[in-house]
Design a protein around this motif. Structure first.
Motif, short mmCIF file in Angstrom:
data_model
loop_
_atom_site.label_atom_id
_atom_site.label_comp_id
_atom_site.label_asym_id
_atom_site.label_seq_id
_atom_site.Cartn_x
_atom_site.Cartn_y
_atom_site.Cartn_z
N LEU A 42 -15.33 -16.27 10.04
CA LEU A 42 -15.70 -17.65 9.79
C LEU A 42 -14.48 -18.37 9.27
O LEU A 42 -13.79 -17.88 8.38
N VAL A 43 -14.21 -19.54 9.80
CA VAL A 43 -13.12 -20.40 9.33
C VAL A 43 -13.75 -21.72 8.92
O VAL A 43 -14.46 -22.34 9.72
N CYS A 44 -13.53 -22.11 7.67
CA CYS A 44 -14.10 -23.39 7.23
C CYS A 44 -13.15 -24.09 6.26
O CYS A 44 -12.26 -23.48 5.69
N ASP A 45 -13.36 -25.37 6.13
CA ASP A 45 -12.58 -26.17 5.20
C ASP A 45 -13.12 -25.96 3.80
O ASP A 45 -14.29 -25.66 3.61
N LEU A 46 -12.26 -26.12 2.83
CA LEU A 46 -12.68 -26.00 1.45
C LEU A 46 -13.55 -27.19 1.04
O LEU A 46 -14.54 -27.03 0.34
N PRO A 75 -18.58 -32.20 3.54
CA PRO A 75 -19.70 -32.99 3.02
C PRO A 75 -20.93 -32.11 2.79
O PRO A 75 -21.27 -31.29 3.62
N GLY A 76 -21.55 -32.25 1.64
CA GLY A 76 -22.79 -31.55 1.36
C GLY A 76 -22.63 -30.17 0.75
O GLY A 76 -23.49 -29.72 0.01
N MET A 77 -21.56 -29.46 1.08
CA MET A 77 -21.36 -28.10 0.57
C MET A 77 -19.87 -27.77 0.67
O MET A 77 -19.27 -27.97 1.72
N SER A 78 -19.32 -27.23 -0.39
CA SER A 78 -17.91 -26.84 -0.34
C SER A 78 -17.77 -25.47 0.31
O SER A 78 -18.74 -24.73 0.45
N GLY A 79 -16.55 -25.13 0.66
CA GLY A 79 -16.30 -23.81 1.21
C GLY A 79 -16.63 -22.71 0.22
O GLY A 79 -17.12 -21.64 0.58
N VAL A 80 -16.38 -22.97 -1.07
CA VAL A 80 -16.73 -22.00 -2.12
C VAL A 80 -18.24 -21.82 -2.17
O VAL A 80 -18.73 -20.69 -2.22
N GLU A 81 -18.98 -22.89 -2.12
CA GLU A 81 -20.45 -22.80 -2.14
C GLU A 81 -20.95 -22.05 -0.90
O GLU A 81 -21.89 -21.26 -1.00
N LEU A 82 -20.34 -22.30 0.24
CA LEU A 82 -20.73 -21.59 1.45
C LEU A 82 -20.49 -20.09 1.30
O LEU A 82 -21.37 -19.28 1.61
N LEU A 83 -19.33 -19.72 0.80
CA LEU A 83 -19.05 -18.29 0.59
C LEU A 83 -20.03 -17.66 -0.39
O LEU A 83 -20.48 -16.54 -0.18
N GLU A 84 -20.35 -18.36 -1.45
CA GLU A 84 -21.31 -17.83 -2.42
C GLU A 84 -22.69 -17.67 -1.78
O GLU A 84 -23.40 -16.72 -2.07
N ALA A 85 -23.05 -18.60 -0.89
CA ALA A 85 -24.37 -18.53 -0.24
C ALA A 85 -24.47 -17.38 0.75
O ALA A 85 -25.55 -16.81 0.92
N ILE A 86 -23.37 -17.01 1.39
CA ILE A 86 -23.44 -15.93 2.38
C ILE A 86 -23.02 -14.57 1.82
O ILE A 86 -23.19 -13.55 2.49
#
Length: 71
Positions: free
Chosen positions: A1-5, A8-19
């Motif tokens: 997965l490649v994402c921006d830090l 809008p709506g969710m940061s990359g850090v929040e995404l990593l914590e969620a998965i």
């Protein structure tokens, strides 16, 4: 997965914590892109996971190299 830090709506850090719990395999291989604007929480996270961070602008060679490193 490649994402921006910063997204809008969710940061990359929040995404990593969620998965991290349901998909730790994906979380371990996630690459974060950043232009450098961060807060203290994000800075601390990036310090712990600097092997998965690329600073923008990113060349195709840098991205491909990081992907190979994490595979």
């Amino acid at each position: 997965l490649v994402c921006d830090l910063l997204m809008p709506g969710m940061s990359g850090v929040e995404l990593l914590e969620a998965i991290a719990v349901p998909r730790p395999d994906v979380a371990r291989r996630t690459i974060l892109l950043t232009g450098g604007a961060t807060d203290q929480r994000t800075e601390a996270f990036l310090e712990r996971h600097k092997d998965r961070v690329l600073l923008k602008p990113v060349t195709p060679e840098e991205l491909i190299g990081k992907i190979w490193t994490l595979l």
